[in-house]
Design a protein around this motif. Structure first.
Motif, PDB file in Angstrom:
ATOM      1  N   ASP A  73       0.934  -1.246   0.083  1.00 13.50           N
ATOM      2  CA  ASP A  73      -0.048  -0.048  -0.134  1.00 13.50           C
ATOM      3  C   ASP A  73       0.969   1.059   0.162  1.00 13.50           C
ATOM      4  OD1 ASP A  73      -2.829  -1.310   0.307  1.00 13.50           O
ATOM      5  OD2 ASP A  73      -2.254  -1.633   2.012  1.00 13.50           O
ATOM      6  N   VAL A  74       0.283   2.304  -0.338  1.00 12.24           N
ATOM      7  CA  VAL A  74       0.826   3.622  -0.502  1.00 12.24           C
ATOM      8  C   VAL A  74       1.135   4.050   0.832  1.00 12.24           C
ATOM      9  CG1 VAL A  74       0.910   5.968  -1.312  1.00 12.24           C
ATOM     10  CG2 VAL A  74       0.257   4.232  -2.696  1.00 12.24           C
ATOM     11  N   VAL A  75       0.340   4.316   1.804  1.00 13.37           N
ATOM     12  CA  VAL A  75       0.173   4.732   2.971  1.00 13.37           C
ATOM     13  C   VAL A  75       0.661   3.787   4.417  1.00 13.37           C
ATOM     14  CG1 VAL A  75      -1.325   6.114   4.685  1.00 13.37           C
ATOM     15  CG2 VAL A  75      -1.684   6.445   2.011  1.00 13.37           C
ATOM     16  N   ILE A  92       1.605   9.676   5.863  1.00 16.21           N
ATOM     17  CA  ILE A  92       2.983   9.246   5.875  1.00 16.21           C
ATOM     18  C   ILE A  92       3.198   7.999   4.774  1.00 16.21           C
ATOM     19  CG2 ILE A  92       5.004   8.449   7.291  1.00 16.21           C
ATOM     20  CD1 ILE A  92       4.127  11.246   8.227  1.00 16.21           C
ATOM     21  N   PRO A  93       3.869   8.111   3.630  1.00 11.47           N
ATOM     22  CA  PRO A  93       3.803   7.158   2.769  1.00 11.47           C
ATOM     23  C   PRO A  93       4.726   6.098   3.220  1.00 11.47           C
ATOM     24  CG  PRO A  93       5.318   9.210   2.210  1.00 11.47           C
ATOM     25  CD  PRO A  93       4.796   9.601   3.409  1.00 11.47           C
ATOM     26  N   ASN A  94       4.502   4.843   2.770  1.00  8.91           N
ATOM     27  CA  ASN A  94       5.458   3.699   3.021  1.00  8.91           C
ATOM     28  C   ASN A  94       6.682   3.853   1.901  1.00  8.91           C
ATOM     29  OD1 ASN A  94       4.530   1.514   4.596  1.00  8.91           O
ATOM     30  ND2 ASN A  94       2.596   1.341   3.163  1.00  8.91           N
ATOM     31  N   ASN A  95       7.733   3.251   2.238  1.00  8.00           N
ATOM     32  CA  ASN A  95       9.093   3.361   1.354  1.00  8.00           C
ATOM     33  C   ASN A  95       8.902   2.064   0.490  1.00  8.00           C
ATOM     34  OD1 ASN A  95      11.542   3.344   0.204  1.00  8.00           O
ATOM     35  ND2 ASN A  95      12.650   3.426   2.140  1.00  8.00           N
ATOM     36  N   ILE A  96       8.621   2.451  -0.707  1.00 16.60           N
ATOM     37  CA  ILE A  96       8.583   1.185  -1.834  1.00 16.60           C
ATOM     38  C   ILE A  96       9.994   1.245  -2.368  1.00 16.60           C
ATOM     39  CG2 ILE A  96       6.187   1.445  -2.007  1.00 16.60           C
ATOM     40  CD1 ILE A  96       6.756   2.633  -4.797  1.00 16.60           C
ATOM     41  N   ASN A 120       1.428   9.122  -6.848  1.00 15.75           N
ATOM     42  CA  ASN A 120       2.096  10.257  -7.520  1.00 15.75           C
ATOM     43  C   ASN A 120       2.484  11.419  -6.773  1.00 15.75           C
ATOM     44  OD1 ASN A 120       1.926   9.134 -10.375  1.00 15.75           O
ATOM     45  ND2 ASN A 120      -0.294   9.525 -10.331  1.00 15.75           N
ATOM     46  N   LYS A 121       1.816  11.635  -5.613  1.00 23.14           N
ATOM     47  CA  LYS A 121       2.191  12.768  -4.532  1.00 23.14           C
ATOM     48  C   LYS A 121       3.284  12.366  -3.850  1.00 23.14           C
ATOM     49  CE  LYS A 121       0.397  16.019  -1.188  1.00 23.14           C
ATOM     50  NZ  LYS A 121      -0.922  16.334  -0.761  1.00 23.14           N
ATOM     51  N   TYR A 122       3.370  11.013  -3.417  1.00 29.07           N
ATOM     52  CA  TYR A 122       4.494  10.799  -2.431  1.00 29.07           C
ATOM     53  C   TYR A 122       5.539   9.693  -2.954  1.00 29.07           C
ATOM     54  CZ  TYR A 122       1.301  12.831   1.036  1.00 29.07           C
ATOM     55  OH  TYR A 122       0.431  13.742   1.699  1.00 29.07           O
ATOM     56  N   VAL A 127      11.051   6.238  -7.047  1.00 27.52           N
ATOM     57  CA  VAL A 127      11.086   5.124  -7.825  1.00 27.52           C
ATOM     58  C   VAL A 127      11.073   5.410  -9.591  1.00 27.52           C
ATOM     59  CG1 VAL A 127      10.573   3.334  -6.288  1.00 27.52           C
ATOM     60  CG2 VAL A 127       8.775   4.367  -7.748  1.00 27.52           C
ATOM     61  N   GLU A 128      10.535   6.389  -9.804  1.00 27.26           N
ATOM     62  CA  GLU A 128      10.284   6.947 -11.119  1.00 27.26           C
ATOM     63  C   GLU A 128       9.519   5.950 -12.168  1.00 27.26           C
ATOM     64  OE1 GLU A 128      14.217   8.619 -12.052  1.00 27.26           O
ATOM     65  OE2 GLU A 128      13.602  10.633 -11.234  1.00 27.26           O
ATOM     66  N   ILE A 129       8.822   5.517 -11.761  1.00 27.59           N
ATOM     67  CA  ILE A 129       7.917   4.273 -12.540  1.00 27.59           C
ATOM     68  C   ILE A 129       6.474   4.787 -12.617  1.00 27.59           C
ATOM     69  CG2 ILE A 129       7.329   2.072 -12.718  1.00 27.59           C
ATOM     70  CD1 ILE A 129       9.605   1.050 -11.237  1.00 27.59           C
TER      71      ILE A 129
END
Length: 161
Positions: A73-75, A92-96, A120-122, A127-129
């Motif tokens: 998940d993003v968050v 607070i975003p997850n680190n992917i 897209n925001k966080y 990762v620029e994908i």
């Protein structure tokens, strides 16, 4: 209410795609697994796309890994009312980045508009994908014909595997 993400990401070094939701629902947090609400159509849709039966959480994890699909998940934490994506605040975003670096992920899908906009925001900058937005499988997204739309849209996952 401030809530924290407690589910581990599912991936391995062979994962080719990453599917990102926004934040686990109350049912998912209670059951310690993704898309756990009985009316959520995520797992039934993947069963149809891949023509496989997936029942237990262990089956689901094995299914994802065998098809080279990562899930997270993003968050990481947020204020949320119930399970409503529209109420998500103070993210607070997850680190992917670690997931992408430790795998073969070249494509990212998001399940719904909120996950897409939060990605897209966080996370995009890390990762620029470019993400591909899939329709939300949530029972809250119950438009007429959604099952056919879900099947059609989620079927595109196969061409990236």
């Amino acid at each position: 209410m401030k809530v924290f993400h407690t589910l581990k990401p599912i991936y391995n070094n062979e994962s080719k795609i990453l599917i990102l939701g926004s934040f686990p629902s109350i049912k998912s947090r209670e059951n310690s697994f993704y898309y756990a609400h009985p009316k959520n159509r995520f797992w039934p849709t993947l069963e149809k796309v891949f023509n496989e039966e997936i029942k237990t959480n262990k089956d689901k994890e094995n299914f994802l890994l065998s098809h080279k699909i990562a899930l997270f998940d993003v968050v990481k934490s947020c204020n949320i009312t119930g399970s409503s994506d529209s109420s998500i605040k103070d993210v607070i975003p997850n680190n992917i980045k670690k997931i992408v670096q430790e795998s073969n992920i070249k494509t990212i899908f998001t399940t719904g508009t909120k996950a897409y906009s939060l990605y897209n925001k966080y996370l995009f900058k890390d990762v620029e994908i470019e993400a591909i937005k899939l329709p939300s499988p949530s029972p809250a997204n119950c438009k007429k014909g959604i099952e056919e739309i879900l099947l059609k849209e989620y079927s595109q996952i196969k061409k990236y595997l």
